[in-house]
Design a protein around this motif. Structure first.
Motif, PDB file in Angstrom:
ATOM      1  N   ARG A 105       8.849   7.586  16.502  1.00 37.95           N
ATOM      2  CA  ARG A 105       7.951   8.665  16.077  1.00 37.95           C
ATOM      3  C   ARG A 105       6.920   8.144  15.077  1.00 37.95           C
ATOM      4  O   ARG A 105       5.740   8.488  15.143  1.00 37.95           O
ATOM      5  CB  ARG A 105       8.757   9.809  15.454  1.00 37.95           C
ATOM      6  N   ILE A 106       7.368   7.300  14.176  1.00 41.24           N
ATOM      7  CA  ILE A 106       6.444   6.735  13.193  1.00 41.24           C
ATOM      8  C   ILE A 106       5.499   5.746  13.859  1.00 41.24           C
ATOM      9  O   ILE A 106       4.292   5.724  13.579  1.00 41.24           O
ATOM     10  CB  ILE A 106       7.218   6.065  12.043  1.00 41.24           C
ATOM     11  N   LEU A 107       6.025   4.938  14.765  1.00 42.17           N
ATOM     12  CA  LEU A 107       5.186   3.959  15.460  1.00 42.17           C
ATOM     13  C   LEU A 107       4.088   4.648  16.273  1.00 42.17           C
ATOM     14  O   LEU A 107       2.965   4.150  16.357  1.00 42.17           O
ATOM     15  CB  LEU A 107       6.049   3.084  16.363  1.00 42.17           C
ATOM     16  N   LYS A 108       4.393   5.806  16.825  1.00 43.39           N
ATOM     17  CA  LYS A 108       3.387   6.547  17.581  1.00 43.39           C
ATOM     18  C   LYS A 108       2.269   7.044  16.660  1.00 43.39           C
ATOM     19  O   LYS A 108       1.112   7.117  17.070  1.00 43.39           O
ATOM     20  CB  LYS A 108       4.040   7.725  18.300  1.00 43.39           C
ATOM     21  N   LEU A 109       2.637   7.394  15.427  1.00 43.44           N
ATOM     22  CA  LEU A 109       1.618   7.816  14.462  1.00 43.44           C
ATOM     23  C   LEU A 109       0.709   6.653  14.086  1.00 43.44           C
ATOM     24  O   LEU A 109      -0.508   6.810  13.938  1.00 43.44           O
ATOM     25  CB  LEU A 109       2.281   8.374  13.203  1.00 43.44           C
ATOM     26  N   SER A 120       4.416  12.578   5.026  1.00 42.43           N
ATOM     27  CA  SER A 120       3.774  11.675   4.068  1.00 42.43           C
ATOM     28  C   SER A 120       2.835  10.714   4.783  1.00 42.43           C
ATOM     29  O   SER A 120       1.708  10.461   4.332  1.00 42.43           O
ATOM     30  CB  SER A 120       4.824  10.874   3.294  1.00 42.43           C
ATOM     31  N   ILE A 121       3.295  10.186   5.883  1.00 43.65           N
ATOM     32  CA  ILE A 121       2.477   9.246   6.661  1.00 43.65           C
ATOM     33  C   ILE A 121       1.232   9.941   7.201  1.00 43.65           C
ATOM     34  O   ILE A 121       0.118   9.401   7.134  1.00 43.65           O
ATOM     35  CB  ILE A 121       3.310   8.649   7.809  1.00 43.65           C
ATOM     36  N   LEU A 122       1.399  11.159   7.718  1.00 44.74           N
ATOM     37  CA  LEU A 122       0.265  11.913   8.250  1.00 44.74           C
ATOM     38  C   LEU A 122      -0.760  12.228   7.168  1.00 44.74           C
ATOM     39  O   LEU A 122      -1.968  12.154   7.409  1.00 44.74           O
ATOM     40  CB  LEU A 122       0.769  13.216   8.886  1.00 44.74           C
ATOM     41  N   THR A 180       0.845  -1.194   0.000  1.00 40.69           N
ATOM     42  CA  THR A 180       0.000   0.000   0.000  1.00 40.69           C
ATOM     43  C   THR A 180       0.879   1.243   0.000  1.00 40.69           C
ATOM     44  O   THR A 180       2.082   1.187   0.297  1.00 40.69           O
ATOM     45  CB  THR A 180      -0.916   0.051   1.239  1.00 40.69           C
ATOM     46  N   ALA A 181       0.240   2.374  -0.286  1.00 39.48           N
ATOM     47  CA  ALA A 181       0.973   3.637  -0.250  1.00 39.48           C
ATOM     48  C   ALA A 181       1.485   3.924   1.160  1.00 39.48           C
ATOM     49  O   ALA A 181       2.559   4.511   1.339  1.00 39.48           O
ATOM     50  CB  ALA A 181       0.076   4.771  -0.737  1.00 39.48           C
ATOM     51  N   LEU A 182       0.722   3.501   2.167  1.00 36.41           N
ATOM     52  CA  LEU A 182       1.160   3.722   3.553  1.00 36.41           C
ATOM     53  C   LEU A 182       2.413   2.911   3.867  1.00 36.41           C
ATOM     54  O   LEU A 182       3.317   3.405   4.549  1.00 36.41           O
ATOM     55  CB  LEU A 182       0.032   3.373   4.524  1.00 36.41           C
ATOM     56  N   HIS A 183       2.468   1.688   3.383  1.00 38.68           N
ATOM     57  CA  HIS A 183       3.695   0.908   3.539  1.00 38.68           C
ATOM     58  C   HIS A 183       4.884   1.656   2.928  1.00 38.68           C
ATOM     59  O   HIS A 183       5.968   1.730   3.509  1.00 38.68           O
ATOM     60  CB  HIS A 183       3.561  -0.456   2.851  1.00 38.68           C
ATOM     61  N   ALA A 184       4.658   2.210   1.737  1.00 35.63           N
ATOM     62  CA  ALA A 184       5.720   2.929   1.037  1.00 35.63           C
ATOM     63  C   ALA A 184       6.160   4.150   1.837  1.00 35.63           C
ATOM     64  O   ALA A 184       7.357   4.438   1.955  1.00 35.63           O
ATOM     65  CB  ALA A 184       5.249   3.349  -0.353  1.00 35.63           C
ATOM     66  N   ALA A 185       5.203   4.882   2.398  1.00 33.15           N
ATOM     67  CA  ALA A 185       5.532   6.071   3.173  1.00 33.15           C
ATOM     68  C   ALA A 185       6.343   5.718   4.419  1.00 33.15           C
ATOM     69  O   ALA A 185       7.281   6.436   4.787  1.00 33.15           O
ATOM     70  CB  ALA A 185       4.250   6.806   3.561  1.00 33.15           C
TER      71      ALA A 185
END
Length: 289
Positions: free
Chosen positions: A275-279, A246-248, A233-238
């Protein structure tokens, strides 16, 4: 790396036995209209004189953006749609360099968008690659096909820094980060979910590279946020790209962080960044579940 025939002035090799033709090419490259007119009016040199690669003076003038020289060559009978050995035309070179005024002039005198290079490239694909949004818009208004594709297996001679195949203009503009060109293409009917042979879409590539302005433009057209043909998915890519913005953007568009890829991996499985895991897992991070 560049499109086949892109570095036009570097490969120009005039015929030694035609010094007047050499002078025509020099005038076209430098934009010396007076000399160009003098040479062409002498009757001793043809407006369609060309080098050993089939490059014409019109191509050189178009590449260099010399509007008046382009017009003079056309008025002197230069073949607007002549193709050099790579398949490139004057329109291709003007588009690649972003010379919108020259592009418009060529259309006034019958330039065609139908010609392809040996790689399958067109004026539209090369304008998209280099982010020339005004040229892209002009080409589309004059009949360019928004779904133009490169040949399968086209090499990195066409796309900067990597090999690509079956690439549409939208995908190309997105992966290069050219948001204005992406916007124009979308407004002109480009398929937001057009993919390459590997199954990646424009959104997937923009997310991977962190091109947030491109992501924002694409999200206005509701692209697929689910599992793509490439099994991701695009989220995986981000997440792999590591760009928080990008993730947000994707999460804000309701991308699902609980959707696994073909390897049964969640986006969170692809990062060690707190930081990404918290998102991705705010409730877990806050101790609420």
């Amino acid at each position: 790396m560049v499109v086949s025939g892109q570095c036009l002035l570097c490969v120009f090799t005039p015929q030694k036995e035609t010094p007047l033709a050499n002078a025509v090419f020099w005038a076209a490259r430098k934009g010396n209209l007076a000399l160009l007119q003098l040479l062409l009016n002498s009757g001793r040199v043809d407006a369609d004189c060309r080098d050993s690669y089939g490059t014409t003076a019109l191509m050189v003038a178009s590449y260099s953006g010399h509007y008046e020289c382009v017009k003079e060559l056309i008025m002197q009978g230069a073949d607007i749609n002549y193709q050099r050995e790579t398949g490139s035309t004057a329109l291709f070179f003007a588009s690649q360099q972003g010379h919108c005024d020259v592009v418009k002039l060529l259309f006034e005198f019958g330039a065609s968008t139908e010609f392809h290079t040996k790689d399958g490239g067109t004026a539209l694909t090369v304008a998209s690659q280099y982010g020339h949004s005004k040229v892209v818009d002009t080409l589309l208004k004059n009949g360019a096909n928004v779904h133009d594709q490169l040949n399968d297996g086209a090499t990195s001679l066409f796309l900067a820094a990597q090999e690509e195949d079956g690439t549409a203009p939208l995908w190309m503009a997105a992966q290069m980060g050219h948001s204005e060109a992406v916007k124009v293409l979308l407004l002109r009917g480009a398929d937001r979910d057009a993919d390459r042979q590997d199954g990646s879409t424009a959104l997937f590539k923009a997310a991977l590279k962190g091109h947030n302005s491109v992501i924002e433009e694409l999200l206005k057209f509701s692209p697929s946020l689910g599992l793509l043909k490439n099994g991701s998915t695009a989220l995986h890519a981000a997440v792999v790209g590591g760009n928080l913005r990008s993730i947000l953007l994707l999460l804000g568009a309701n991308a699902d962080p609980t959707l696994a890829n073909k390897n049964n991996e969640l986006p969170a499985d692809l990062t060690k960044s707190d930081r990404i895991l918290k998102l991705l897992h705010p409730k877990i991070s806050n101790g609420n579940s």
